[in-house]
Design a protein around this motif. Structure first.
Motif, short mmCIF file in Angstrom:
data_model
loop_
_atom_site.label_atom_id
_atom_site.label_comp_id
_atom_site.label_asym_id
_atom_site.label_seq_id
_atom_site.Cartn_x
_atom_site.Cartn_y
_atom_site.Cartn_z
N ASN A 1 32.56 -2.84 -96.27
CA ASN A 1 33.85 -2.64 -96.93
C ASN A 1 34.69 -1.56 -96.26
O ASN A 1 35.49 -0.90 -96.91
N ASN A 2 34.49 -1.38 -94.94
CA ASN A 2 35.29 -0.39 -94.23
C ASN A 2 36.74 -0.85 -94.16
O ASN A 2 37.02 -2.03 -93.93
N SER A 3 37.66 0.06 -94.34
CA SER A 3 39.08 -0.28 -94.24
C SER A 3 39.84 0.93 -93.74
O SER A 3 39.47 2.07 -93.98
N LEU A 4 40.94 0.62 -92.98
CA LEU A 4 41.80 1.67 -92.46
C LEU A 4 43.24 1.35 -92.86
O LEU A 4 43.66 0.19 -92.81
N GLU A 5 43.96 2.35 -93.26
CA GLU A 5 45.35 2.14 -93.61
C GLU A 5 46.24 2.09 -92.38
O GLU A 5 47.25 1.40 -92.35
N GLU A 6 45.86 2.79 -91.32
CA GLU A 6 46.68 2.81 -90.12
C GLU A 6 45.83 3.19 -88.92
O GLU A 6 44.95 4.05 -89.02
N LEU A 7 46.08 2.52 -87.79
CA LEU A 7 45.33 2.77 -86.55
C LEU A 7 46.31 2.81 -85.40
O LEU A 7 47.08 1.86 -85.20
N THR A 8 46.33 3.88 -84.62
CA THR A 8 47.24 4.03 -83.49
C THR A 8 46.44 4.08 -82.19
O THR A 8 45.65 4.99 -81.99
N VAL A 9 46.63 3.06 -81.34
CA VAL A 9 45.90 3.00 -80.08
C VAL A 9 46.82 2.49 -78.98
O VAL A 9 47.88 1.94 -79.25
N GLU A 10 46.42 2.67 -77.72
CA GLU A 10 47.17 2.15 -76.59
C GLU A 10 46.62 0.80 -76.14
O GLU A 10 47.35 -0.01 -75.58
N ARG A 11 45.32 0.57 -76.38
CA ARG A 11 44.72 -0.70 -75.97
C ARG A 11 43.45 -0.97 -76.77
O ARG A 11 42.70 -0.04 -77.08
N ILE A 12 43.23 -2.24 -77.11
CA ILE A 12 42.01 -2.67 -77.77
C ILE A 12 41.41 -3.82 -76.97
O ILE A 12 42.10 -4.79 -76.65
N ASN A 13 40.14 -3.73 -76.62
CA ASN A 13 39.41 -4.81 -75.96
C ASN A 13 38.49 -5.46 -76.98
O ASN A 13 37.62 -4.81 -77.54
N VAL A 14 38.67 -6.75 -77.21
CA VAL A 14 37.80 -7.51 -78.10
C VAL A 14 36.76 -8.23 -77.23
O VAL A 14 37.13 -8.98 -76.31
N VAL A 15 35.48 -8.00 -77.51
CA VAL A 15 34.42 -8.57 -76.67
C VAL A 15 33.40 -9.30 -77.54
O VAL A 15 33.33 -9.12 -78.75
N GLU A 16 32.62 -10.18 -76.88
CA GLU A 16 31.48 -10.81 -77.53
C GLU A 16 30.35 -9.79 -77.64
O GLU A 16 30.43 -8.69 -77.10
N LYS A 17 29.26 -10.16 -78.32
CA LYS A 17 28.13 -9.26 -78.47
C LYS A 17 27.53 -8.85 -77.12
O LYS A 17 26.98 -7.76 -76.97
N ASN A 18 27.63 -9.77 -76.13
CA ASN A 18 27.07 -9.46 -74.80
C ASN A 18 28.04 -8.68 -73.92
O ASN A 18 27.75 -8.41 -72.76
N GLY A 19 29.22 -8.35 -74.45
CA GLY A 19 30.18 -7.55 -73.69
C GLY A 19 31.25 -8.35 -72.98
O GLY A 19 32.16 -7.76 -72.39
N ASP A 20 31.19 -9.69 -73.02
CA ASP A 20 32.21 -10.51 -72.36
C ASP A 20 33.57 -10.29 -73.01
O ASP A 20 33.71 -10.35 -74.23
#
Length: 238
Positions: A36-55
């Motif tokens: 049940n983790n939740s964030l009201e706001e997140l400020t970033v320059e880049r997000i990398n979405v990967v598979e479990k193996n890192g792809d």
């Protein structure tokens, strides 16, 4: 003395019990699945979405940190790219994206779909010259006449960048087109910069062949053209 020692031993037992209980509670909380983790706001320059193996599967980035792209397993040369989303397939290659920007000179947003192990073949696009208010938006399709030509095409583009003579540059591009290395415009459905709204179909060499549109004067038109762009006899109506 014995009474004092007995008190100290009792205190140490209580202290040890409390510390042990706190540590066990802490370990329990850390090891519990966080659902049940939740964030009201997140400020970033880049997000990398990967598979479990890192792809790598998706990059969400600002313009400065945007991914250069990967084709055939090779990272493309560094280049300026707008902020947005870049998608990657199971082979690790870029397979499309959504980018956007806008300033005092131009604005735009495009959703691109890339050919497998090659560049884009389809876009939903919006482009505008914000100074003169000219706009183009709609669905755009391309073809690459020569299959699996991305490496040869990029090599030739790099060579052309080193040519100083403008006429030589034109000849080099013409040669690439002749060899089928250049993406050919096949179809556009939407509104052009000249304010024509309709369907525009080209042949495999990029020559306009069919136009079904309404022009700026609100006149409906249907045109059939030959390879040289000349009207086909009996094939044009207003």
């Amino acid at each position: 003395m014995n009474e004092k020692l007995s008190k100290e031993v009792k205190f140490l037992k209580i202290y040890s019990f409390v510390i042990t209980a706190l540590l066990l509670t802490l370990f329990y909380l850390v090891l519990q699945p966080q659902t049940n983790n939740s964030l009201e706001e997140l400020t970033v320059e880049r997000i990398n979405v990967v598979e479990k193996n890192g792809d790598l599967k998706l990059v969400i980035s600002n313009s400065e940190r945007q991914h250069n792209g990967i084709i055939n397993g090779a990272v493309l040369p560094e280049r300026e790219r707008p902020a947005g989303l870049i998608f990657f397939n199971s082979f690790g290659d870029e397979c499309g994206g959504l980018v956007y920007d806008g300033n005092e000179n131009e604005a735009g947003m495009v959703l691109s779909v890339d050919k497998f192990r090659d560049d884009q073949v389809m876009q939903v696009q919006y482009m505008e010259n914000t100074k003169n208010k000219k706009r183009k938006y709609g669905l755009q399709l391309w073809d690459y006449p020569q299959e699996n030509s991305v490496e040869a095409r990029n090599k030739r583009y790099k060579e052309i960048q080193n040519i100083q003579d403008k006429e030589a540059v034109k000849k080099a591009y013409a040669q690439m087109k002749e060899e089928g290395l250049v993406a050919e415009n096949r179809l556009f459905l939407g509104k052009n910069f000249n304010k024509d709204v309709g369907l525009f179909i080209n042949d495999e060499k990029g020559n306009p062949r069919i136009k079904l549109y309404i022009d700026e004067a609100n006149t409906a038109k249907l045109e059939f053209l030959d390879e040289k762009g000349e009207p086909v006899q009996g094939g044009a109506t207003n």
